[in-house]
Design a protein around this motif. Structure first.
Motif, mmCIF file in Angstrom:
data_model
loop_
_atom_site.group_PDB
_atom_site.id
_atom_site.type_symbol
_atom_site.label_atom_id
_atom_site.label_comp_id
_atom_site.label_asym_id
_atom_site.label_seq_id
_atom_site.Cartn_x
_atom_site.Cartn_y
_atom_site.Cartn_z
ATOM 1 N N ASP A 111 0.806 -1.228 0.000
ATOM 2 C CA ASP A 111 0.000 0.000 0.000
ATOM 3 C C ASP A 111 0.835 1.273 0.000
ATOM 4 O OD1 ASP A 111 -2.342 -1.518 0.058
ATOM 5 O OD2 ASP A 111 -2.300 -1.638 2.251
ATOM 6 N N ALA A 112 2.134 1.165 0.262
ATOM 7 C CA ALA A 112 2.992 2.353 0.371
ATOM 8 C C ALA A 112 3.538 2.754 -0.997
ATOM 9 C CB ALA A 112 4.147 2.074 1.330
ATOM 10 N N GLU A 113 3.471 4.052 -1.290
ATOM 11 C CA GLU A 113 4.063 4.560 -2.533
ATOM 12 C C GLU A 113 5.574 4.708 -2.387
ATOM 13 O OE1 GLU A 113 2.151 8.031 -4.130
ATOM 14 O OE2 GLU A 113 0.173 7.255 -3.631
ATOM 15 N N GLU A 114 6.040 4.995 -1.178
ATOM 16 C CA GLU A 114 7.459 5.158 -0.917
ATOM 17 C C GLU A 114 8.075 3.787 -0.601
ATOM 18 O OE1 GLU A 114 5.361 5.159 2.951
ATOM 19 O OE2 GLU A 114 4.986 6.147 1.052
ATOM 20 N N ASP A 115 9.386 3.714 -0.652
ATOM 21 C CA ASP A 115 10.084 2.502 -0.233
ATOM 22 C C ASP A 115 10.161 2.492 1.288
ATOM 23 O OD1 ASP A 115 10.474 1.601 -2.794
ATOM 24 O OD2 ASP A 115 12.569 2.203 -2.916
ATOM 25 N N LEU A 116 10.073 1.321 1.861
ATOM 26 C CA LEU A 116 10.131 1.176 3.310
ATOM 27 C C LEU A 116 11.452 0.530 3.712
ATOM 28 C CD1 LEU A 116 6.512 -0.161 3.908
ATOM 29 C CD2 LEU A 116 7.338 2.179 4.110
ATOM 30 N N LEU A 117 12.047 1.073 4.750
ATOM 31 C CA LEU A 117 13.284 0.521 5.296
ATOM 32 C C LEU A 117 13.086 0.282 6.787
ATOM 33 C CD1 LEU A 117 15.913 2.894 3.624
ATOM 34 C CD2 LEU A 117 15.398 0.531 2.989
ATOM 35 N N VAL A 118 13.734 -0.766 7.281
ATOM 36 C CA VAL A 118 13.658 -1.056 8.706
ATOM 37 C C VAL A 118 14.678 -0.193 9.435
ATOM 38 C CG1 VAL A 118 13.917 -2.850 10.463
ATOM 39 C CG2 VAL A 118 12.870 -3.411 8.252
ATOM 40 N N LEU A 119 14.227 0.451 10.508
ATOM 41 C CA LEU A 119 15.089 1.317 11.301
ATOM 42 C C LEU A 119 16.087 0.463 12.073
ATOM 43 C CD1 LEU A 119 15.584 4.255 12.070
ATOM 44 C CD2 LEU A 119 13.983 3.943 13.957
ATOM 45 N N GLU A 120 17.361 0.714 11.829
ATOM 46 C CA GLU A 120 18.441 -0.013 12.492
ATOM 47 C C GLU A 120 19.219 0.973 13.357
ATOM 48 O OE1 GLU A 120 20.719 -1.626 9.292
ATOM 49 O OE2 GLU A 120 19.085 -2.884 8.590
ATOM 50 N N PRO A 121 19.924 0.466 14.379
ATOM 51 C CA PRO A 121 20.700 1.378 15.227
ATOM 52 C C PRO A 121 21.714 2.203 14.427
ATOM 53 C CG PRO A 121 20.605 -0.807 16.212
ATOM 54 C CD PRO A 121 19.987 -0.911 14.857
ATOM 55 N N GLN A 122 22.343 1.608 13.447
ATOM 56 C CA GLN A 122 23.305 2.309 12.591
ATOM 57 C C GLN A 122 22.920 2.038 11.136
ATOM 58 O OE1 GLN A 122 26.075 4.366 13.621
ATOM 59 N NE2 GLN A 122 24.756 4.278 15.408
ATOM 60 N N PHE A 123 22.313 3.010 10.486
ATOM 61 C CA PHE A 123 21.855 2.880 9.101
ATOM 62 C C PHE A 123 23.027 3.088 8.146
ATOM 63 C CE2 PHE A 123 20.174 5.046 5.286
ATOM 64 C CZ PHE A 123 19.433 3.987 4.770
ATOM 65 N N ASP A 124 23.201 2.156 7.212
ATOM 66 C CA ASP A 124 24.302 2.208 6.248
ATOM 67 C C ASP A 124 23.839 2.946 4.989
ATOM 68 O OD1 ASP A 124 26.459 1.802 4.587
ATOM 69 O OD2 ASP A 124 26.692 -0.306 5.127
ATOM 70 N N LEU A 125 24.033 4.239 4.975
ATOM 71 C CA LEU A 125 23.564 5.097 3.890
ATOM 72 C C LEU A 125 24.186 4.734 2.541
ATOM 73 C CD1 LEU A 125 21.928 7.642 3.057
ATOM 74 C CD2 LEU A 125 24.008 8.944 3.490
ATOM 75 N N LEU A 126 25.500 4.525 2.506
ATOM 76 C CA LEU A 126 26.164 4.263 1.229
ATOM 77 C C LEU A 126 25.810 2.897 0.653
ATOM 78 C CD1 LEU A 126 29.649 5.948 1.694
ATOM 79 C CD2 LEU A 126 27.600 6.832 0.597
ATOM 80 N N ALA A 127 25.481 1.933 1.485
ATOM 81 C CA ALA A 127 25.039 0.632 0.973
ATOM 82 C C ALA A 127 23.698 0.780 0.255
ATOM 83 C CB ALA A 127 24.938 -0.389 2.098
ATOM 84 N N VAL A 128 22.782 1.559 0.837
ATOM 85 C CA VAL A 128 21.487 1.804 0.189
ATOM 86 C C VAL A 128 21.690 2.611 -1.093
ATOM 87 C CG1 VAL A 128 19.242 2.957 0.448
ATOM 88 C CG2 VAL A 128 20.172 1.574 2.312
#
Length: 181
Positions: A111-128
């Motif tokens: 149902d979401a138009e945006e992509d969903l990501l699971v909130l992690e203690p340390q999000f790896d921005l460059l991997a995404v």
């Protein structure tokens, strides 16, 4: 062992609370999977990117964390028509909403138009970022007009006509039959 490009780890709630964009320039050679897609040595090529996080009112009592990721680069790929190098611009402009668990992401994904990501203690921005750039690559990279005419195009006369003519095997059999009679 994590690769060296995974050095941009963020605490997303703190990043969103700051409301300050984060910009960067990452060399392609530091994005191993993306670097495998390109051809030739391109040590100076890089990805220019910007990430912005913000808090938005959510469905529950807590605000949702949103991330906007933009990036541009150019990769030299192999043209699938002439097999020569073709500089290919690649861009990402994507919104993400963070959710608490993988189960919530799976339940809300359709149902979401945006992509969903699971909130992690340390999000790896460059991997995404690398994942998004890989998905943005063209399936069939090609020049708009190839600088060299590809050999053996469909319907092209000349290449086949120049080949030496082989005798028709049935004509050879007919000649053998006629000489025996």
């Amino acid at each position: 062992m994590p690769s060296p490009h995974h050095a941009c780890r963020l605490n997303m709630p703190a990043f969103a609370a700051q409301a300050e964009p984060l910009t960067g320039r990452t060399l392609l050679q530091n994005m191993e999977r993306l670097a495998q897609e390109k051809t030739g040595l391109q040590a100076d090529k890089a990805v220019d990117w910007e990430a912005r996080a913000e808090m938005r009112p959510g469905a529950g009592t807590d605000d949702d964390i949103w991330l906007h990721l933009q990036a541009t680069t150019s990769l030299t790929l192999i043209c699938q028509r002439c097999m020569g190098p073709v500089d290919t611009p690649v861009a990402v402009d994507q919104w993400y909403r963070f959710v608490a668990t993988e189960d919530i992401a799976m339940a809300e994904d359709d149902d979401a138009e945006e992509d969903l990501l699971v909130l992690e203690p340390q999000f790896d921005l460059l991997a995404v970022l690398e994942d998004e750039l890989l998905m943005a690559l063209p399936v069939v990279p090609m020049h708009a007009a190839c600088p060299v005419v590809p050999p053996m195009q469909a319907g092209e006369s000349g290449a086949i006509d120049d080949a030496p003519k082989k005798p028709n095997p049935f004509a050879v059999l007919a000649q053998l039959k006629n000489t025996k009679q």
